[in-house]
Design an enzyme around this catalytic site. Sequence first.
Site, PDB file in Angstrom:
ATOM      1  N   ASN A  17       0.877  -1.178   0.000  1.00  0.00           N
ATOM      2  CA  ASN A  17       0.000   0.000   0.000  1.00  0.00           C
ATOM      3  C   ASN A  17       0.912   1.226   0.000  1.00  0.00           C
ATOM      4  O   ASN A  17       1.460   1.589   1.032  1.00  0.00           O
ATOM      5  CB  ASN A  17      -0.891  -0.029   1.260  1.00  0.00           C
ATOM      6  N   LYS A  19       0.203   4.233  -0.311  1.00  0.00           N
ATOM      7  CA  LYS A  19      -0.426   5.450   0.250  1.00  0.00           C
ATOM      8  C   LYS A  19      -0.147   6.635  -0.670  1.00  0.00           C
ATOM      9  O   LYS A  19      -0.047   6.441  -1.888  1.00  0.00           O
ATOM     10  CB  LYS A  19       0.054   5.682   1.689  1.00  0.00           C
ATOM     11  N   GLU A 103      -7.051   4.792   7.678  1.00  0.00           N
ATOM     12  CA  GLU A 103      -6.830   6.225   7.414  1.00  0.00           C
ATOM     13  C   GLU A 103      -8.054   6.841   6.750  1.00  0.00           C
ATOM     14  O   GLU A 103      -8.367   8.011   6.969  1.00  0.00           O
ATOM     15  CB  GLU A 103      -5.561   6.391   6.550  1.00  0.00           C
TER      16      GLU A 103
HETATM   17  P1  PGA Z   1       2.617   0.240   7.672  1.00  0.00           P
HETATM   18  O1  PGA Z   1       1.173   0.494   7.002  1.00  0.00           O
HETATM   19  O2  PGA Z   1       3.156  -1.051   7.093  1.00  0.00           O
HETATM   20  O3  PGA Z   1       3.443   1.432   7.276  1.00  0.00           O
HETATM   21  O4  PGA Z   1       2.417   0.159   9.144  1.00  0.00           O
HETATM   22  C1  PGA Z   1       0.277  -0.558   6.763  1.00  0.00           C
HETATM   23  C2  PGA Z   1      -0.985  -0.008   6.145  1.00  0.00           C
HETATM   24  O5  PGA Z   1      -1.415   1.093   6.518  1.00  0.00           O
HETATM   25  O6  PGA Z   1      -1.588  -0.651   5.254  1.00  0.00           O
END
Ligand code: PGA
Length: 258
Positions: A17, A19, A103
């Site tokens: 992901n 983001k 989120e």
């Molecule tokens: P992270 O995020 O691996 O940076 O903790 C996971 C996610 O939000 O899918």
Amino acid sequence: MVNVTTAHTRRNLVVGNWKMNGSRAANAALLNDLHAAGPFNGDVAVCAPFPYLADVALALQGSRVAWGAQDCSAHESGAYTGEVSVGMLAEFACRYVLVGHSERRAMHAETDQLVADKAKIALAHGLTPIVCVGETLAEREAGQTEAVVKRQLSAVIHTLAHCISQVVVAYEPVWAIGTSKTASPEQAQAVHAVLRAQLQAATEKAQHMQILYGGSVKADNAVQLFSQPDIDGGLIGGASLKAADFAAICKAMGSTRA
Ligand code: PGA
């Protein structure tokens, strides 16, 4: 908590992901390096920001790495400025779409029902929704973990009915996301077992469904997490942005399943 799984019968899946990160140049380099590091012993996908999806699709043509989006609209089309429909994603042969990432639940006020509606429309267009559930630190400390994840999943089960077997579920404790505080393999497994039991009550195919763990998965904790009986891979944020780190996590699948 019950553990309803006794054998590893499912393929593993690791999903990156990204983001709101990346650039055309950085994405091209990342995918190139990822391709060079494969093939992997399990399924791999990356979920990129909307503007990059067509680039990503092109870069991954002929590759075994799939791609997906990070969100979609719950509506087919129309006056929804700024939204992207699953029909549009399907035109590009998009395979996966994240729905209900914490989120989005927290910052965009997404309700359990909206998340379920997104999963439903994604399935109707042939995409596989990756339904994210997870509790906050306050909820865990108040002993509500099980109730929260069950409530979140229950909206999706209720809305999809027998089609629930076609989704991927991702358990992502909010307190573990981007914090370097990974849930212990035991903590994660306990919640995964609860989710699988809940799925089992809704579909006879629950044993074949993939339930991913997400929240600060790194190369050095992936093997232990993925070797838990009800953990079928991971949803990876920060560590999916560096090819070497992400590839190492993808390789962790190979050491945990036959
Ligand atoms: P992270 O995020 O691996 O940076 O903790 C996971 C996610 O939000 O899918």
